[in-house]
Design an enzyme around this catalytic site. Structure first.
Site, PDB file in Angstrom:
ATOM      1  N   LYS A  89       0.806  -1.226   0.000  1.00  0.00           N
ATOM      2  CA  LYS A  89       0.000   0.000   0.000  1.00  0.00           C
ATOM      3  C   LYS A  89       0.840   1.277   0.000  1.00  0.00           C
ATOM      4  O   LYS A  89       0.420   2.301  -0.522  1.00  0.00           O
ATOM      5  CB  LYS A  89      -0.949   0.000   1.197  1.00  0.00           C
ATOM      6  CG  LYS A  89      -2.016  -1.094   1.156  1.00  0.00           C
ATOM      7  CD  LYS A  89      -3.003  -0.860   0.030  1.00  0.00           C
ATOM      8  CE  LYS A  89      -4.152  -1.856   0.063  1.00  0.00           C
ATOM      9  NZ  LYS A  89      -5.021  -1.720  -1.133  1.00  0.00           N
ATOM     10  N   GLU A 111      -9.881   5.727   3.248  1.00  0.00           N
ATOM     11  CA  GLU A 111     -10.688   4.634   3.770  1.00  0.00           C
ATOM     12  C   GLU A 111      -9.750   3.467   4.021  1.00  0.00           C
ATOM     13  O   GLU A 111      -8.675   3.385   3.412  1.00  0.00           O
ATOM     14  CB  GLU A 111     -11.757   4.230   2.755  1.00  0.00           C
ATOM     15  CG  GLU A 111     -11.309   3.238   1.669  1.00  0.00           C
ATOM     16  CD  GLU A 111     -10.245   3.778   0.715  1.00  0.00           C
ATOM     17  OE1 GLU A 111     -10.112   5.005   0.611  1.00  0.00           O
ATOM     18  OE2 GLU A 111      -9.542   2.955   0.083  1.00  0.00           O
ATOM     19  N   SER A 378       1.643  -9.641  -1.178  1.00  0.00           N
ATOM     20  CA  SER A 378       1.330  -8.218  -1.041  1.00  0.00           C
ATOM     21  C   SER A 378       1.496  -7.675   0.369  1.00  0.00           C
ATOM     22  O   SER A 378       1.654  -6.479   0.553  1.00  0.00           O
ATOM     23  CB  SER A 378      -0.093  -7.954  -1.523  1.00  0.00           C
ATOM     24  OG  SER A 378      -0.998  -8.768  -0.820  1.00  0.00           O
TER      25      SER A 378
END
Lengths: 394, 262
Positions: A89, A111, A378
């Site tokens: 991220k 969010e 990830s």
């Protein structure tokens, strides 16, 4: 022609289905992003932070034990789990916060579902000294307590969302409401390749560093391109980041792994591409989980980061043209994947990529001998250990 | 001439302003909505907007969110709302608009929707999450079926866009009084008058102001400069306060009558 087109469409998907108030902010963001892309100083600044702050490049690691265990294929892991804050991220939040600074915005909102994007946003906001509010579903706050604490520790305000399913979908809706209200001084850092144009394209571009590095690394390691790329898909940012730089390499097959939750026939799943239909949610046209009246269904997955009834429009496009294949893996299977990688490689994955890991058990028996498979790992599993411990006796 | 255009022509002749009421269809149930529409017409409301409930109403504040949730739980859907309009049209004469997010209409099927809506007597359509450039087909379908597509202008809309939007808008232009979601506010935004004056210079189409309007003094201010005002959350809030009471419809009628007569 490169997609999206000027109006933000991927062959009909995507676009801008938002209240009029946001059009100016999306125009401003699109212009600023286009300018920044061509600006050497922007690229240098981003590159600096990606290297020295986030920890890029991440290794492409040959998982020998896992490969031996499954047989036939050589499996590589793209180690996004080793990045600062523990997931891919941060590639995107770094890019967007530098943009926000260029646009002279003083406040950041985001969010979050699993909390990984929230933490990555709170982190860069702390570093760049911007005020930061994170919207998070009340259910997610309960199951990802540690990440809530991390965000608060980083100086962000975490605002619980009690409407609807109290998960990622509702956090996104609430963040959009905030943005409509505070649009003049606030930049909204969307965490996935979803939302109105330019977000799907912009987030893809920031995440494409995953695929670009992978391409170079695999050429060095194997002197050829991989046969398969496998990644989990919630909104789809890590998958798109890995896939996109290989788009033109037709011999490289893409597989996106969605969350089948309690089973595809149970209605408690998040397999948007596998089971959904075309509709409009959160500003773009894509596939979504909905009933016959166009009301959005509540998604379910053990992985909070996959628990979303929509998906990025470019994935819907990839599916439509047959460029990528999308499959789904259940909660139970994901837990098996979680355990498998921990035991074979000593790597505890997040529950999201654990879906992709499990899928290897289905894929490997079907591939040609000596195939090269790359999985995007990830994120790391620290945040999920307490959830998994409820299901697993050791 | 559509029913909405006639309405504004008549109001102009009488030197009057439009009072537009919004209620969430199916809140607390469709039978009550039907009774409310009739009562509101009787009390002098000029146009009624019926909100089609949606699971993710991103332009709405808490009051309409909650009403939508309850309406959905009661089983309200676009089909039933269109049926209700059909029944209402037997005695209701004022223009009726539907306010719906894009997805319920898209899922229903645009062609089918416009055909039924036009045939059952819907006069206008408002889609809060659809900028006009996003679906030109919908715009032309609305024209073909004689349904006015009512478009938004907001405080952040540029002059160029105001020209573009007011060119495409039908019926009236919905000016959003503030940057934000629906819901009752204490006072009106300070740049409201300035912005409306600018819009006035660009277009001659009727302009009505909505979002945050709840008090008599708001109406007085708006009537000075615009062609009408839209009151939504304040009415829905009043419905919430009177849920379960036998005289709910009468009470809402009285509340709206008091607002109109200021």
């Amino acid at each position: 022609m490169s997609l999206p087109d000027k109006t933000g469409h991927f062959n009909g998907f995507g676009g801008r289905y938002v209240p009029e108030t946001l059009i100016y902010a999306l125009d401003e963001l699109t212009q600023e992003y286009e300018k920044a892309k061509r600006d050497k100083s922007f690229r240098q600044e981003l590159d600096y932070y990606l290297r020295n702050y986030a920890g890029r490049p991440t290794p492409l690691y040959l998982a020998k034990n896992l490969s031996n265990y499954l047989g036939k294929a050589r499996i590589y892991l793209k180690r996004e789990d080793l990045l600062h804050t523990g997931a891919h991220k941060i590639n995107n939040t770094l890019g967007q916060i530098i943009l926000a600074k260029r646009m002279k915005k003083t406040r950041i909102i985001a969010e979050t579902g699993a909390g990984q994007h929230g933490v990555a946003t709170a982190t860069v906001a702390a570093m760049f000294g911007l005020k930061c509010d994170i919207y998070m579903g009340a259910v997610d706050m309960e199951r990802q307590k540690i990440n809530v604490f991390r965000m608060k520790l980083l100086g962000a305000r975490v605002i619980p969302v009690h409407s609807g399913s109290k998960t990622l979908k509702d956090a996104l809706t609430e963040a959009l409401r905030d943005w409509v209200t505070n649009v003049r001084n606030t930049h909204y850092i969307i965490g996935s390749v979803a939302g109105p144009h330019p977000y799907p394209a912009m987030v893809r571009d920031f995440q494409a560093i995953i695929g670009k590095e992978t391409k170079q690394q695999i050429k060095e390691l194997e002197n050829r391109l991989p046969d398969y790329l496998v990644a989990c898909v919630g909104g789809g940012s890590n998958a798109m980041g890995l896939f996109y730089p290989f788009f033109k390499n037709r011999e490289v097959k893409f597989i996106g792994v969605e969350a089948a939750g309690e089973g595809l026939s149970s209605n408690r799943h998040a397999a948007t591409l596998v089971k959904g239909s075309i509709g409009v949610l959160h500003g773009s046209k894509s596939k979504l989980l909905q009933d016959k009246f166009g009301q959005v269904n509540i998604a379910h997955s053990i992985a909070a980061g996959l628990d979303y009834p929509g998906v990025g429009p470019e994935h819907t496009y990839y599916q439509k043209i047959g460029r990528a294949k999308y499959v789904a893996v259940t909660d139970k299977e994901a837990l098996e994947g979680f355990k498998l990688l921990s035991i074979t490689e000593g790597i505890i994955p997040a529950l999201e990529p654990a879906h992709a890991i499990f899928y290897l058990k289905k894929l490997v028996p079907k591939v040609k001998k000596n195939s090269i498979i790359i999985v995007c790992l990830s994120g790391r599993g620290d945040k999920d250990v307490h959830i998994v411990s409820e299901f697993m006796r050791l | 001439m559509t029913r909405i255009e006639e309405k504004f022509r008549d109001l102009k002749r009488a030197r009057k302003k439009a009072f537009i009421a919004f209620i969430t269809a199916g809140y607390p149930d469709l039978k009550t909505t039907q009774a409310l529409v009739k009562e509101l017409e009787k009390k002098g409301v000029d146009i009624i907007e019926l909100g089609v409930p949606f699971s993710d109403p991103l332009a709405d504040g808490p009051v309409i969110q909650r009403a939508s949730e309850i309406s959905l739980r009661k089983g309200t859907n676009l089909h039933k709302i269109l049926q209700m309009v059909k029944e209402l049209r037997c005695d209701v004469k004022i223009p009726l608009c539907l306010m719906s997010y894009y997805n319920p209409i898209f899922r229903f099927g645009k062609d089918k929707f416009f055909k039924l809506a036009s045939c059952y007597g819907v006069d206008g359509l408002i889609i809060p999450d659809l900028p006009p450039e996003e679906d030109k087909n919908l715009l032309s379908l609305s024209r073909k079926n004689n349904i006015d597509i009512i478009l938004f202008i907001s405080p952040t809309t540029t002059k160029e866009r105001i020209k573009f939007i007011s060119h495409l808008a039908r019926g009236f232009i919905y000016y959003v009084s503030l940057t934000g979601v629906t819901g009752v506010r204490e006072r009106l935004s300070s740049d409201l008058i300035k912005n409306l004056k600018m819009i006035r210079q660009i277009t001659h189409k009727p302009v009505c102001v909505g979002f945050g309007i709840s008090r008599p003094q708001h109406l007085r201010q708006i009537y000075k400069i615009a062609d009408g005002a839209i009151v939504g959350s304040a009415i829905v809030q009043k419905i919430s306060e009177n849920l379960g009471k036998r005289d709910l419809v009468r009470k809402i009628g009285k509340f709206v009558e008091d607002l109109i007569n200021t």
